[in-house]
Design a protein around this motif. Structure first.
Motif, PDB file in Angstrom:
ATOM      1  N   LEU A 138      -0.428   4.072   4.689  1.00 23.52           N
ATOM      2  CA  LEU A 138      -1.674   3.485   4.180  1.00 23.52           C
ATOM      3  C   LEU A 138      -2.697   4.565   3.833  1.00 23.52           C
ATOM      4  N   SER A 139      -2.754   5.621   4.661  1.00 18.14           N
ATOM      5  CA  SER A 139      -3.692   6.711   4.359  1.00 18.14           C
ATOM      6  C   SER A 139      -3.281   7.396   3.065  1.00 18.14           C
TER       7      SER A 139
ATOM      8  N   VAL B 153      -7.984   2.548   8.793  1.00 14.94           N
ATOM      9  CA  VAL B 153      -6.558   2.222   8.761  1.00 14.94           C
ATOM     10  C   VAL B 153      -5.969   2.317  10.169  1.00 14.94           C
TER      11      VAL B 153
END
Lengths: 724, 724
Positions: free
Chosen positions: B97-98, B159
């Motif tokens: 996600l990062s 996140v």
């Protein structure tokens, strides 16, 4: 402060004390005052003047207070009062044991040195008095005499450890013994359940609680009581109570008006509008009777309504076995902490109903919000006071309230006002503080009154230490050297240590004033006596009203304990610097102990019982005071350029270890009820239904005596209806 | 490091990985290796080659590992393995996600700036490579481009919060679901009781425990098992086991020697003295049989003796209801915490018997002593290594061990030794560290194996973060600027932030090496395979010995988790500074997840089950890594003279609040078993006696099969005798 003015102040205080003592001896022997001086005895059914065993000598109360056993205290005023006395006697013990060594050793050591003389010779501005000569300030820098003062710190610390360890053990035993031997209480069989989750199966709340606890405690679950949203019922109930009182009063007034000259009497009347000043004039007795009838019907309807529809997210769950209840209260029930929070049930009279239904997150947030507000209050409390003072100057008063001009312009009035206006703000604020702290603590969402008092007392302690003690000690010096402090924060200890000895005499006077005047007032009960007699003469008509007028109340621990703590901190901090303060401390706590015993035996009627839950707080705050003292002495020995000052460090570390060890060893059995203690196998299980009814809020108990089973009926109806 | 050498290193690692993968594909399909590649399946009774559902394609293991459900994992390797996989997939999720945002945003932002070019122009000594251009270092100071990097920190943090919150909830559910649905376990009905006080009434320990628990749990107490002092019995039992093994081996050897040419065979012999080298020569089979008989008698005597006379201050107490046991384990029993400490009973196979009898104070002291030792080890571990390195230089070796001169003086040997001697000390020390930490954790007095592993893993994490990560990063710089640091401690963050970007490429290489070579070795199991085949060929004679040779063992969480944590910390810290590291992190955790699943399904046999008690530790250490990252970024943004760097402060505070909130909400149900979870009403209560026997130490189980009731007899005898 000069030595002579110190003596003057001491003498004045003592005279006030002597007068109050004489007053007490004289007043307490008058039969009419018995309800003021012996309310606890009277309420327990004793007649204080007919008891043969009681001597009538003026100092009889002293020997009585002195000879009473701890069991007597517990019987008269509960464990909390007994624990408060243990606190007083522990501090007394610490000071007596410290004084025995410190006075004969340190006074000669200090008096035979010549620190002040040298200072005076080199600086003609330096002033010192005879008292100062007996203090550590008179010892020259780097002198090897400072070894004696260093050793004195160790002695005081070790004495404190010894006394506190024994006291903690004693209180822990006392708490357990009384709990084991006491009769069964409703709270022994109940647990408090909060955060009942939303039920997806659409069960009624009560059914949900019952089925959950029946599944987890199949053999021991008895029944549950849902907390209901009964604000409206309480309102009606209070109104009803008011009218009943008014009716009783009106009837007495009417009866009294039937004199021989006017046998038919005058029926009392009142107006129904604002404060009885406006509106229609009505016959009070008729009006009240009518209102009572009307409200009783309304209350009946409301009661049924409350129970049926307004069940909230909290409940009291009852078990048929106290061990099961104790065990359940300590067991994690649900996986998520935000559901089914189970804790010990407080006494019925301690319950704060409106807090029970606050949910987990609300409690957390409220708690931190309150901590924040208290922190700001403590640190910045000077600011609003300064602001109020600034606004309420004479000049401003004249400008904004011009109608006061005539008065204010008079010379005498203006002088007095100018002197007292700023203080007035301070006094009002300080007087309001305890109520504010109690209110804030209650807002945290705490479920019991006892816990609220502990929380408020803790907050008050920090306030008092920060503002009164540190405030006075460093006071002006701080502001002057603020720049230095910001740059070198560690200098704050030095600064404090430096200003300590300068204030020794001030605090001697403060302690003396506090015990002479404070205790004199407390023992003689002059203020409650006057209020009682005024009320009795001019206000009270019925017996109930008289009784209310002399209702004694309990020890207000929330303010009393922190005040004692302040004196204790002061005496601790000066014990080595100026050992002359120790005798004052001894008198303060000795006299306090004696008077508190008298109050516990004769006056105090406790409003609730926590079985000494206050003790761990007292214990840790005594140690906090000890550590403040040690750190200050470390700084002060450093200021005296004593190279072995670092030897204070080990004892400070030992103090922290002692705090940790005591906490680890004793605290858990104050936080939880040990299963051993919940086990009273020798006693028969009481009628469970009566324990259950003890928790019913008075506003929900049916009015009419023939309706006594009504509450039960409602319960059954509800269950029957919901299971359809 | 130059870009080309980075590529070379990457390529080399990849080649090694490819070779190992090929080896795995080839070796794992050979029937003779099944016990190395599928031991878990074999032990569970599956034949990995006859299972129709299993494809024989070389990448079949990937789809198999990928498609297995969490329930499969739990069935094959327990909840702990499943939770470890959740840890890997959570970190993977965070990095994926990062990366989705950071890579396409930050790389162009950095690449189009010209920080390094400017630096190179102004200072001809500055070197930079193509990789560095893609990093934050290439952004000029005070540039408004830094806003993107600041925002990236927020994105990574948010996140992380999101993924961790979901993961904690998932693990908490998993733990509860598996516990509720699992069969009854002995530990469900037992509690561990420690610190049984000295009984003043002179009761036997067992009678004392029985009467205490019978009084407090009258309806649910079943029976108790005292922990006995059976060191001697264990010793005899181990000896007995050894002789049995030896006998089996000798019999196989004897049977094998009966060839057609020599039908009577050769009876194996051995010497009875030191290591079988000295002493009388005896016939092994006869000697073993004799010894076994002798030891069995001795053990029988010792067993009775242990049970009767050697009862210690700890016991296992059994209940007839699991809810009662759970509730009891969470309830404070005695008023003093140093007596009757009741906790949940660990699994029988996890119990560390010798720790059970350590008393309250001993445990406290041991715990702090161990913390002290670990602290010193972490901080000063460089010193012994440096010392050893100094002593083991070539010069010293020559001087003290002069017989080595001949070898050492040879040119080739001396070059190699000079290069590797210092590293050797480091390698040996690092290899010994996990065992040392496990040993130290055990010495704390912890009663269960699972807890010891958690404790050791925590210690290893601190070690690795402090020494490897911080050590490498600030390494030399630190010593050079030690003086600056001592004077201005807050500069340490700046220093660290300053040296971070310089080491980015080094860590890229490190992560790559770690996953290519490490995972290749793990999957291909080359080392265990070789050891197994060597043992099988040259050492193993009996079936049991072969089985022992391929025993797979479990995930060694104590070292595995902290190593993953190190990689995670590195990737976190560089994620914004040099986003190119993110794909490497993704591959590391993605590949790790896949391989760990394969191992969990096919290889691992867990030695115990803690139902994911490791998770809270993993969770809080992921957050610790996040906070280290945030603080470093705060420092680095400051170094870049970005005036809005202070905007990092809110997210750091939010991180701490998140830690607190998670802990508050979830941790309690990991620490205690919730009563909900202990309630398996749908299942029948098992035979209580069998649960009880599960806790009997193997050394105390009677030898002869016809003596199976003997243990019970002994128990009854003891009770009968003591109650006389």
């Amino acid at each position: 402060m000069e030595f002579s003015s110190f003596l003057t102040s001491l003498a004045t205080s003592f005279v006030i004390f002597a007068v109050l003592m004489l007053l007490f001896t004289w007043l307490s022997r008058r039969r009419g005052n018995a309800v003021v001086y012996y309310p606890s005895r009277i309420l327990r059914g004793h007649n204080p003047f007919e008891d043969r065993r009681r001597s009538r000598s003026p100092i009889a109360w002293i020997s009585e207070a002195f000879n009473a056993s701890e069991a007597d205290i517990v019987a008269a005023a509960g464990v909390d009062a007994a624990v408060y006395l243990v606190f007083l006697s522990s501090v007394l013990g610490i000071f007596v044991l410290s004084g025995i060594i410190l006075l004969p050793v340190l006074l000669p050591v200090a008096a035979t040195d010549s620190g002040f003389k040298t200072a005076a010779e080199s600086n003609s501005n330096a002033t010192f008095n005879d008292l100062d000569k007996l203090a550590m300030g008179n010892v020259q820098a780097k002198s090897s005499r400072l070894w004696a003062f260093l050793a004195a710190n160790y002695w005081v610390s070790i004495v404190t450890f010894y006394v506190l360890w024994k006291a903690y053990k004693h209180v822990s035993d006392l708490r357990a013994t009384v709990k084991i031997n006491s009769e069964w209480k409703p709270e022994d069989f109940a647990v408090l359940v909060r955060d009942i989750p939303f039920d997806s199966q659409g069960l009624g709340k009560e059914e949900q609680v019952d089925s959950y606890f029946k599944a987890l405690h199949p053999n021991t679950f008895y029944k549950s009581m849902l907390v209901t949203h009964n604000k409206k019922a309480i309102k009606i109930w209070l109104e009803l109570k008011g009218y009943k009182k008014k009716l009783a009063r009106a009837e007495v007034v009417y009866a009294d008006s039937k004199t021989t000259s006017k046998p038919e009497g005058t029926r009392p009347t009142n107006k129904t509008g604002f404060l009885g000043l406006l509106g229609k004039k009505v016959d009070t007795i008729d009006n009240c009777k009518e209102k009572i009838k009307e409200l009783a019907t309304k209350l009946g309807v409301e009661q049924k309504g409350s129970l049926r529809d307004k069940q909230r997210v909290a409940a009291l769950v009852f078990f048929n076995d106290s061990k099961a209840a104790t065990s359940a209260s300590q067991t994690l029930h649900a996986r998520m902490v935000d559901t089914w929070t189970v804790t010990e049930a407080p006494e019925p009279r301690q319950l704060i109903w409106e807090n029970l239904t606050k949910n987990f997150y609300e409690r957390q947030i409220r708690q931190y919000a309150v901590y924040g507000v208290v922190f700001l209050t403590i640190v910045f409390y000077m600011i609003p006071i300064a602001a109020i003072s600034a606004i309420t100057t004479l000049k401003n008063l004249r400008r904004y309230l011009s109608f006061l001009k005539v008065i204010v312009d008079k010379k005498v009035v203006s002088t007095i006002l100018e002197a007292y206006l700023p203080q007035l703000a301070l006094i009002i604020f300080l007087a309001l503080l305890p109520s504010l702290l109690l209110f804030l603590s209650k807002e945290e969402g705490i479920p019991s009154q006892g816990h609220v008092i502990r929380a408020a007392s803790g907050k008050y302690f920090y306030f008092i230490i920060f503002n009164v003690f540190l405030g006075v000690t460093i006071g002006g010096t701080l502001i002057a050297s603020l720049k230095t402090i910001i740059n070198q924060p560690k200098k704050i200890v030095n600064l404090l240590a430096d200003s300590l000895p300068q204030n020794a005499t001030f605090f001697l006077t403060y302690v003396a004033l506090k015990f002479f005047v404070g205790y004199g007032l407390e023992l003689s009960r002059v203020v409650p006596l006057i209020i009682f007699h005024l009320k009795k003469k001019y206000l009270c008509k019925t017996e109930d009203e008289v009784k209310e007028a002399w209702a004694p109340g309990d020890f207000s621990f929330a303010t009393r304990v922190p005040n004692d703590m302040l004196i204790m901190t002061i005496v601790f901090c000066y014990s080595v610097i100026s050992p002359l303060i120790i005798p004052f401390g001894v008198i303060y706590f000795g006299l306090g102990w004696l008077i508190a015993r008298n109050q516990a035996l004769n006056v105090i009627v406790p409003s609730h019982e926590t079985y000494g839950r206050m003790w761990p707080h007292m214990h840790s705050r005594i140690l906090a005071a000890l550590i403040i003292f040690q750190v200050l002495m470390f700084g002060y020995l450093g200021l005296k350029k004593f190279v072995y000052a670092f030897l204070m460090v080990p004892i400070i570390i030992v103090s922290f270890i002692f705090v940790y060890a005591c906490n680890k060893r004793f605290y858990k059995s104050f936080y939880y009820t040990p299963l051993e203690v919940a086990n009273k196998d020798s006693k028969d299980i009481p009628n469970l239904e009566s324990l259950y009814v003890a928790y019913v809020h008075p506003s929900l108990i049916p009015e009419k005596p023939d309706d006594v089973d009504h509450f039960e009926d409602v319960q059954t109806n509800v269950s029957a209806k919901e299971s359809v």
